[in-house]
Design an enzyme around this catalytic site. Structure first.
Site, PDB file in Angstrom:
ATOM      1  N   ASP A 147      17.081 -36.230 103.516  1.00 52.15           N
ATOM      2  CA  ASP A 147      17.638 -35.854 104.965  1.00 52.15           C
ATOM      3  C   ASP A 147      18.383 -36.762 105.646  1.00 52.15           C
ATOM      4  O   ASP A 147      18.307 -38.186 105.309  1.00 52.15           O
ATOM      5  CB  ASP A 147      16.580 -35.405 105.859  1.00 52.15           C
ATOM      6  CG  ASP A 147      15.177 -36.236 105.890  1.00 52.15           C
ATOM      7  OD1 ASP A 147      15.714 -37.295 105.691  1.00 52.15           O
ATOM      8  OD2 ASP A 147      14.173 -35.639 106.338  1.00 52.15           O
TER       9      ASP A 147
ATOM     10  N   ASN B  16       3.471 -32.988 111.800  1.00 50.62           N
ATOM     11  CA  ASN B  16       3.196 -31.730 112.336  1.00 50.62           C
ATOM     12  C   ASN B  16       3.393 -30.738 110.957  1.00 50.62           C
ATOM     13  O   ASN B  16       3.427 -29.542 110.857  1.00 50.62           O
ATOM     14  CB  ASN B  16       4.408 -31.046 113.234  1.00 50.62           C
ATOM     15  CG  ASN B  16       5.632 -31.198 112.503  1.00 50.62           C
ATOM     16  OD1 ASN B  16       5.913 -31.752 111.444  1.00 50.62           O
ATOM     17  ND2 ASN B  16       6.784 -30.657 113.534  1.00 50.62           N
TER      18      ASN B  16
ATOM     19  N   HIS C 296       5.713 -31.441 108.509  1.00 50.18           N
ATOM     20  CA  HIS C 296       6.876 -31.366 107.635  1.00 50.18           C
ATOM     21  C   HIS C 296       7.285 -32.236 106.670  1.00 50.18           C
ATOM     22  O   HIS C 296       6.481 -33.306 106.452  1.00 50.18           O
ATOM     23  CB  HIS C 296       8.011 -31.256 108.923  1.00 50.18           C
ATOM     24  CG  HIS C 296       8.238 -32.945 109.422  1.00 50.18           C
ATOM     25  ND1 HIS C 296       8.833 -33.008 110.726  1.00 50.18           N
ATOM     26  CD2 HIS C 296       8.413 -34.047 108.741  1.00 50.18           C
ATOM     27  CE1 HIS C 296       9.059 -34.580 110.621  1.00 50.18           C
ATOM     28  NE2 HIS C 296       8.775 -35.045 109.619  1.00 50.18           N
TER      29      HIS C 296
ATOM     30  N   GLU D  66      10.687 -28.234 109.457  1.00 50.34           N
ATOM     31  CA  GLU D  66       9.763 -28.162 110.368  1.00 50.34           C
ATOM     32  C   GLU D  66       8.875 -26.786 110.238  1.00 50.34           C
ATOM     33  O   GLU D  66       9.267 -25.919 109.621  1.00 50.34           O
ATOM     34  CB  GLU D  66      10.534 -28.064 111.498  1.00 50.34           C
ATOM     35  CG  GLU D  66      11.252 -29.262 112.151  1.00 50.34           C
ATOM     36  CD  GLU D  66      10.491 -30.494 112.352  1.00 50.34           C
ATOM     37  OE1 GLU D  66       9.311 -30.840 112.192  1.00 50.34           O
ATOM     38  OE2 GLU D  66      11.260 -31.357 113.336  1.00 50.34           O
TER      39      GLU D  66
HETATM   40  C1  GLP Z   1      10.533 -38.167 109.414  1.00 50.79           C
HETATM   41  C2  GLP Z   1      11.389 -37.916 107.993  1.00 50.79           C
HETATM   42  C3  GLP Z   1      10.367 -37.459 106.938  1.00 50.79           C
HETATM   43  C4  GLP Z   1       9.274 -38.429 106.905  1.00 50.79           C
HETATM   44  C5  GLP Z   1       8.476 -37.904 108.027  1.00 50.79           C
HETATM   45  C6  GLP Z   1       7.272 -38.978 108.424  1.00 50.79           C
HETATM   46  O1  GLP Z   1      10.889 -37.428 110.248  1.00 50.79           O
HETATM   47  N1  GLP Z   1      12.494 -36.969 108.140  1.00 50.79           N
HETATM   48  O2  GLP Z   1      11.393 -37.554 105.561  1.00 50.79           O
HETATM   49  O3  GLP Z   1       8.409 -38.357 105.732  1.00 50.79           O
HETATM   50  O4  GLP Z   1       8.854 -37.758 109.321  1.00 50.79           O
HETATM   51  O5  GLP Z   1       7.678 -40.240 109.106  1.00 50.79           O
HETATM   52  P1  GLP Z   1       7.011 -41.605 109.018  1.00 50.79           P
HETATM   53  O6  GLP Z   1       6.873 -41.919 107.716  1.00 50.79           O
HETATM   54  O7  GLP Z   1       8.076 -42.448 109.840  1.00 50.79           O
HETATM   55  O8  GLP Z   1       5.742 -41.198 109.706  1.00 50.79           O
END
Ligand code: GLP
Length: 243
Positions: A67, A135, A137, A142
């Site tokens: 992403d 959440n 995702h 989402e």
């Molecule tokens: C982000 C990214 C995801 C990631 C997730 C967890 O928003 N778009 O690809 O895996 O949320 O983030 P983190 O590893 O900082 O907890």
């Protein structure tokens, strides 16, 4: 779905690293699906350290990122393109033309999604690395996103914007939209490795593993993948009823 619980994140990262390394050694032209955020950082550091002390070669490895924020590109330190270059690409001998991420500054969003879907189709992903949103995702898919979507534009959840606030400077306008690879493409990856660390992920982890497969908890679809490994530390696993 194979679930492995470790005493701490460092042990889980060591395991993740051994899987990635084996993939690259066994298939030097591997396509790696890559994630951003806090979760994979230690894995990337280990890959970099190993690269400097072993004969591993990333020259032919291809990568496809999940992403990117709309409005940001490589020239912003908050973009995922910058994150990847800073944390990984510039520190391995990867050929930058083999690395792929959506163009957050694309003028035509639809065309960019079509372009990215072709990149994914032309380079089937061997190993997809995933983090997990609080959440539930994966990528930026989402809750409520159809499992049938390929690359698309998302309006980020309030909770996601809040969770990612820590990565942005106080004076920076945080993006509210992003491109994400869709669940349909993620599920086509030959192998999937999801990591989740810390108590803030415990609820999503429980729902992902022990509850129904539902678009309300996007990561729950991974229950249906043939070769998916979930790596957890004790805190992320703390709400699971079975060990
Ligand atoms: C982000 C990214 C995801 C990631 C997730 C967890 O928003 N778009 O690809 O895996 O949320 O983030 P983190 O590893 O900082 O907890």
């Amino acid at each position: 779905m194979k679930v492995l619980i470790f005493d701490n994140a460092t042990e889980a990262v060591n395991h993740a690293f051994s899987i990635v390394r084996e993939q690259v050694v066994n298939k030097p032209k591997s396509v790696l699906g890559l994630a951003t955020g806090g979760t994979p950082i230690k894995l990337y550091r280990k890959m970099v350290a190993d690269f400097h002390t072993s004969a591993i070669n990333y020259k032919m490895v291809r990568s496809i990122n999940l992403d990117e924020y709309i409005g940001l590109d490589y020239y912003s330190i908050y973009s995922y393109a910058y994150y990847m270059d800073y944390n990984l690409f510039s520190k391995l001998n990867m050929d930058i033309s083999n690395t792929h991420i959506q163009n957050g500054k694309a003028k035509d969003l639809k065309k960019e999604c079509i372009r990215y879907n072709k990149v994914i189709t032309d380079n089937p992903i061997d190993l997809q690395i995933l983090g997990l949103g609080q959440n539930g995702h994966i990528g930026f898919n989402e809750p409520g996103t159809s499992f049938d979507l390929e690359t698309h534009v998302v309006e980020l959840d309030e909770s996601t914007i809040e969770a990612n606030k820590k990565y942005f400077g106080k004076l920076v306008k945080q993006p509210t939209k992003a491109f994400t690879m869709g669940i349909k493409s993620i599920m086509k990856s030959k192998k999937i490795l999801l990591m989740a660390y810390g108590e803030s992920k415990a609820d999503a982890v429980k729902r992902m593993i022990e509850e129904e497969v539902t678009e309300d908890l996007p990561a729950s679809i991974l229950q249906k993948h043939d070769d998916c490994i979930i790596l957890l530390d004790k805190e992320a696993a703390s709400k699971l009823s079975k060990r």
